[in-house]
Design a protein around this motif. Structure first.
Motif, PDB file in Angstrom:
ATOM      1  N   GLU A 164       1.481   6.903  -3.465  1.00 42.10           N
ATOM      2  CA  GLU A 164       1.056   6.029  -4.547  1.00 42.10           C
ATOM      3  C   GLU A 164       0.727   6.447  -6.079  1.00 42.10           C
ATOM      4  OE1 GLU A 164      -3.328   3.530  -4.621  1.00 42.10           O
ATOM      5  OE2 GLU A 164      -2.878   4.311  -2.858  1.00 42.10           O
ATOM      6  N   ALA A 165       0.395   7.799  -6.020  1.00 41.55           N
ATOM      7  CA  ALA A 165       0.587   8.299  -7.395  1.00 41.55           C
ATOM      8  C   ALA A 165       1.738   8.544  -8.012  1.00 41.55           C
ATOM      9  CB  ALA A 165      -0.234   9.893  -7.517  1.00 41.55           C
ATOM     10  N   LEU A 166       2.664   8.598  -7.328  1.00 39.42           N
ATOM     11  CA  LEU A 166       4.155   8.516  -7.893  1.00 39.42           C
ATOM     12  C   LEU A 166       4.731   7.209  -7.913  1.00 39.42           C
ATOM     13  CD1 LEU A 166       5.398  11.212  -5.241  1.00 39.42           C
ATOM     14  CD2 LEU A 166       5.394  11.724  -7.702  1.00 39.42           C
ATOM     15  N   GLU A 167       3.974   6.197  -7.769  1.00 41.36           N
ATOM     16  CA  GLU A 167       4.147   4.910  -7.932  1.00 41.36           C
ATOM     17  C   GLU A 167       5.320   4.298  -6.835  1.00 41.36           C
ATOM     18  OE1 GLU A 167       4.627   3.496 -11.956  1.00 41.36           O
ATOM     19  OE2 GLU A 167       3.079   4.751 -12.607  1.00 41.36           O
ATOM     20  N   ARG A 168       5.425   5.134  -5.802  1.00 42.67           N
ATOM     21  CA  ARG A 168       6.407   4.657  -4.841  1.00 42.67           C
ATOM     22  C   ARG A 168       5.590   3.823  -3.745  1.00 42.67           C
ATOM     23  NH1 ARG A 168       9.976   9.991  -3.621  1.00 42.67           N
ATOM     24  NH2 ARG A 168      11.137   8.379  -2.533  1.00 42.67           N
ATOM     25  N   TYR A 169       5.448   2.507  -4.140  1.00 44.82           N
ATOM     26  CA  TYR A 169       4.271   1.658  -3.612  1.00 44.82           C
ATOM     27  C   TYR A 169       5.051   1.345  -2.082  1.00 44.82           C
ATOM     28  CZ  TYR A 169       2.264   1.592  -8.115  1.00 44.82           C
ATOM     29  OH  TYR A 169       1.797   1.906  -9.316  1.00 44.82           O
ATOM     30  N   VAL A 194       3.808   1.653   3.712  1.00 46.89           N
ATOM     31  CA  VAL A 194       4.497   2.001   5.118  1.00 46.89           C
ATOM     32  C   VAL A 194       3.483   3.130   5.989  1.00 46.89           C
ATOM     33  CG1 VAL A 194       6.395   3.169   6.428  1.00 46.89           C
ATOM     34  CG2 VAL A 194       6.756   1.182   4.843  1.00 46.89           C
ATOM     35  N   ASP A 195       3.194   3.926   4.911  1.00 44.47           N
ATOM     36  CA  ASP A 195       2.256   4.962   5.840  1.00 44.47           C
ATOM     37  C   ASP A 195       0.863   4.522   5.894  1.00 44.47           C
ATOM     38  OD1 ASP A 195       4.114   6.984   5.716  1.00 44.47           O
ATOM     39  OD2 ASP A 195       3.634   8.183   3.905  1.00 44.47           O
ATOM     40  N   TYR A 196       0.277   3.705   4.875  1.00 43.52           N
ATOM     41  CA  TYR A 196      -1.047   3.204   5.262  1.00 43.52           C
ATOM     42  C   TYR A 196      -0.826   2.377   6.396  1.00 43.52           C
ATOM     43  CZ  TYR A 196      -2.828   4.712   0.831  1.00 43.52           C
ATOM     44  OH  TYR A 196      -3.217   5.378  -0.237  1.00 43.52           O
ATOM     45  N   LYS A 197      -0.097   1.483   6.548  1.00 45.60           N
ATOM     46  CA  LYS A 197       0.298   0.526   7.903  1.00 45.60           C
ATOM     47  C   LYS A 197       0.333   1.389   9.020  1.00 45.60           C
ATOM     48  CE  LYS A 197       0.541  -3.903   7.460  1.00 45.60           C
ATOM     49  NZ  LYS A 197      -0.462  -4.946   7.857  1.00 45.60           N
ATOM     50  N   THR A 198       1.016   2.587   8.956  1.00 47.43           N
ATOM     51  CA  THR A 198       1.257   3.447  10.064  1.00 47.43           C
ATOM     52  C   THR A 198      -0.192   4.002  10.670  1.00 47.43           C
ATOM     53  OG1 THR A 198       3.540   3.789   9.405  1.00 47.43           O
ATOM     54  CG2 THR A 198       2.494   5.089  10.980  1.00 47.43           C
ATOM     55  N   VAL A 199      -1.032   4.339   9.646  1.00 50.05           N
ATOM     56  CA  VAL A 199      -2.355   5.005  10.074  1.00 50.05           C
ATOM     57  C   VAL A 199      -3.208   3.719  10.717  1.00 50.05           C
ATOM     58  CG1 VAL A 199      -4.496   5.467   8.950  1.00 50.05           C
ATOM     59  CG2 VAL A 199      -2.235   6.612   8.136  1.00 50.05           C
ATOM     60  N   LEU A 200      -2.937   2.537  10.547  1.00 45.56           N
ATOM     61  CA  LEU A 200      -3.767   1.528  10.774  1.00 45.56           C
ATOM     62  C   LEU A 200      -3.249   1.087  12.522  1.00 45.56           C
ATOM     63  CD1 LEU A 200      -4.319  -0.976   7.984  1.00 45.56           C
ATOM     64  CD2 LEU A 200      -5.911   0.563   8.995  1.00 45.56           C
ATOM     65  N   GLN A 201      -1.865   1.646  12.497  1.00 49.19           N
ATOM     66  CA  GLN A 201      -1.472   1.220  14.036  1.00 49.19           C
ATOM     67  C   GLN A 201      -1.993   2.540  14.741  1.00 49.19           C
ATOM     68  OE1 GLN A 201       2.620   0.529  14.978  1.00 49.19           O
ATOM     69  NE2 GLN A 201       2.977   0.794  12.903  1.00 49.19           N
ATOM     70  N   VAL A 202      -2.265   3.619  14.325  1.00 48.68           N
ATOM     71  CA  VAL A 202      -3.037   4.695  14.819  1.00 48.68           C
ATOM     72  C   VAL A 202      -4.260   4.567  15.239  1.00 48.68           C
ATOM     73  CG1 VAL A 202      -3.392   7.324  15.205  1.00 48.68           C
ATOM     74  CG2 VAL A 202      -1.038   6.214  14.084  1.00 48.68           C
ATOM     75  N   ASP A 203      -5.236   4.290  14.195  1.00 49.53           N
ATOM     76  CA  ASP A 203      -6.409   4.020  14.329  1.00 49.53           C
ATOM     77  C   ASP A 203      -7.041   2.892  13.406  1.00 49.53           C
ATOM     78  OD1 ASP A 203      -9.171   4.037  14.347  1.00 49.53           O
ATOM     79  OD2 ASP A 203      -9.237   6.117  14.202  1.00 49.53           O
ATOM     80  N   CYS A 204      -7.254   1.585  13.680  1.00 52.01           N
ATOM     81  CA  CYS A 204      -7.424   0.505  12.996  1.00 52.01           C
ATOM     82  C   CYS A 204      -8.788   0.595  12.424  1.00 52.01           C
ATOM     83  CB  CYS A 204      -7.545  -0.922  13.624  1.00 52.01           C
ATOM     84  SG  CYS A 204      -8.534  -0.930  15.194  1.00 52.01           S
ATOM     85  N   ALA A 205      -9.530   1.688  12.762  1.00 48.91           N
ATOM     86  CA  ALA A 205     -10.802   1.633  11.882  1.00 48.91           C
ATOM     87  C   ALA A 205     -10.831   2.485  10.830  1.00 48.91           C
ATOM     88  CB  ALA A 205     -11.838   2.218  12.854  1.00 48.91           C
ATOM     89  N   VAL A 206      -9.619   3.157  10.180  1.00 46.81           N
ATOM     90  CA  VAL A 206      -9.766   3.877   8.985  1.00 46.81           C
ATOM     91  C   VAL A 206      -9.486   3.142   7.679  1.00 46.81           C
ATOM     92  CG1 VAL A 206      -8.403   5.772   7.972  1.00 46.81           C
ATOM     93  CG2 VAL A 206      -8.379   5.668  10.377  1.00 46.81           C
ATOM     94  N   GLN A 207     -11.011   3.188   7.053  1.00 45.52           N
ATOM     95  CA  GLN A 207     -11.157   2.338   5.940  1.00 45.52           C
ATOM     96  C   GLN A 207     -10.187   2.616   4.864  1.00 45.52           C
ATOM     97  OE1 GLN A 207     -13.155  -0.612   5.976  1.00 45.52           O
ATOM     98  NE2 GLN A 207     -12.403  -0.633   3.795  1.00 45.52           N
ATOM     99  N   ALA A 208      -9.815   3.865   4.648  1.00 46.24           N
ATOM    100  CA  ALA A 208      -8.978   4.259   3.557  1.00 46.24           C
ATOM    101  C   ALA A 208      -7.743   3.644   3.740  1.00 46.24           C
ATOM    102  CB  ALA A 208      -8.766   5.905   3.371  1.00 46.24           C
ATOM    103  N   ALA A 209      -7.270   3.347   4.727  1.00 43.28           N
ATOM    104  CA  ALA A 209      -6.017   2.830   5.282  1.00 43.28           C
ATOM    105  C   ALA A 209      -6.065   1.348   4.751  1.00 43.28           C
ATOM    106  CB  ALA A 209      -5.245   3.251   6.304  1.00 43.28           C
ATOM    107  N   ASN A 262      -4.472  -2.811   0.836  1.00 45.23           N
ATOM    108  CA  ASN A 262      -4.845  -3.938  -0.166  1.00 45.23           C
ATOM    109  C   ASN A 262      -4.071  -3.706  -1.381  1.00 45.23           C
ATOM    110  OD1 ASN A 262      -6.015  -5.383   1.864  1.00 45.23           O
ATOM    111  ND2 ASN A 262      -7.971  -4.358   1.359  1.00 45.23           N
ATOM    112  N   ARG A 263      -4.205  -2.105  -1.739  1.00 40.82           N
ATOM    113  CA  ARG A 263      -3.900  -1.903  -3.173  1.00 40.82           C
ATOM    114  C   ARG A 263      -2.335  -2.146  -3.324  1.00 40.82           C
ATOM    115  NH1 ARG A 263      -7.434   2.319  -2.441  1.00 40.82           N
ATOM    116  NH2 ARG A 263      -5.626   3.668  -2.106  1.00 40.82           N
ATOM    117  N   MET A 264      -1.873  -1.774  -2.325  1.00 41.98           N
ATOM    118  CA  MET A 264      -0.354  -1.536  -2.154  1.00 41.98           C
ATOM    119  C   MET A 264       0.216  -3.252  -2.190  1.00 41.98           C
ATOM    120  SD  MET A 264       0.542   1.244  -2.776  1.00 41.98           S
ATOM    121  CE  MET A 264      -0.965   1.372  -3.806  1.00 41.98           C
ATOM    122  N   THR A 265      -0.528  -3.910  -1.521  1.00 43.05           N
ATOM    123  CA  THR A 265      -0.167  -5.208  -1.309  1.00 43.05           C
ATOM    124  C   THR A 265      -0.036  -5.805  -2.995  1.00 43.05           C
ATOM    125  OG1 THR A 265      -0.829  -5.369   0.840  1.00 43.05           O
ATOM    126  CG2 THR A 265      -0.396  -7.537  -0.433  1.00 43.05           C
TER     127      THR A 265
END
Length: 305
Positions: free
Chosen positions: A97-102, A107-122, A127-130
């Motif tokens: 995100e900091a490198l602007e490779r949104y 993809v990484d944030y979405k992958t986290v939510l597949q592992v655990d859908c309760a991770v607020q940071a993801a 939302n930010r990346m969208t």
């Protein structure tokens, strides 16, 4: 055996690294994690979990120091050893995100939510990346995304259920002791949000001193850009300009183009008579929002100084 001895001193080094990290000494912490990794190289496959945790911790140091490419490399290394680790995925996403490779961050944030859908940071990250991708690539942004990996069921349960394997076969969340880098649970994120909202209410009532206390408590639990810019606003009102500059700088580390952070830092720098830096901040802000009237007004004032 030699491998066992290496592991025990590697865990001592990791504990020392976590101590440094907690004190904000990210360079020394990274050096300790690097030494621990060197000891475990010899142990090879046997130490995959441990090495993955150390790489994820060292990645956290790189992220704090703004060395985003090094952070990406360490997270990728950690994920090669133990696929679908939440911490390395979240840290790599933040670095992308900091490198602007949104796209990659998404993809990484979405992958986290597949592992655990309760991770607020993801959720927040998605939302930010969208938003960012919609601005950058238009309505068809999804068609340009790289494929999102499918997380196997084994990895999904693995993080939420304590592992029943042999003793010492800890999954990475358990290997980083409490308060190690990036120790952020859904509960502490929630608590941080409540504290931030209490701070916002106090600002509305004009009680900026009390609001600063709430924001400070919130930031101990979760370092969020908006909380820093809100606290900076309080510091501006309280004429604590140096503190305001510091908070805006922290906010910009998390979100390099944040409009509020740039504007408030420019205001504080103006009060500190650092006109050159103040003008530089306003100019970066106007690159993103050329018609921002408050910024244009401030620039006029600065040009008169």
């Amino acid at each position: 055996s030699g491998a066992m001895a290496a592991a025990s001193s590697a865990s001592d080094l990791r504990r020392a690294g976590n101590e440094e990290f907690r004190r904000g000494q990210y360079g020394p912490a990274a050096a300790l994690y690097t030494r621990a990794l060197a000891l475990l190289e010899a142990a090879g496959e046997a130490a995959a979990e441990e090495r993955s945790a150390l790489l994820a911790n060292r990645a956290a140091c790189h992220l704090k120091d703004g060395a985003c490419r090094l952070c990406v490399a360490d997270c990728s290394g950690a994920l090669d050893l133990v696929p679908f680790g939440i911490k390395p995925l979240l840290r790599r996403a933040a670095a992308y995100e900091a490198l602007e490779r949104y796209q990659l961050a998404y993809v990484d944030y979405k992958t986290v939510l597949q592992v655990d859908c309760a991770v607020q940071a993801a959720h927040d990250g998605v939302n930010r990346m969208t938003k960012a991708l919609l601005e950058k690539d238009g309505v068809n942004w999804r068609q340009k995304l790289p494929p999102i990996p499918t997380v196997p069921v084994s990895a999904q349960t693995r993080w939420s259920v304590p592992s029943a394997g042999a003793p010492g076969e800890n999954t990475p969340p358990a290997t980083a002791p409490r308060g190690g880098p990036g120790e952020s649970t859904a509960a502490s994120t929630e608590k941080a949000r409540t504290l931030k909202e209490e701070g916002n209410e106090l600002v509305k009532k004009g009680n900026h001193k009390k609001a600063v206390e709430k924001y400070s408590e919130s930031l101990k639990l979760n370092q969020e850009c908006a909380t820093y810019t809100n606290r900076a606003l309080c510091y501006l009102t309280l004429k604590q300009y140096k503190e305001a500059v510091q908070d805006c700088t922290e906010a910009l580390r998390l979100d390099p183009k944040n409009i509020k952070a740039l504007y408030r830092r420019a205001q504080a720098l103006k009060e500190l008579k650092d006109y050159k830096s103040s003008i530089a901040d306003i100019k970066s802000l106007l690159k993103t929002e050329p018609k921002n009237t408050a910024a244009l007004r401030l620039l006029q004032e600065l040009n008169r100084v």
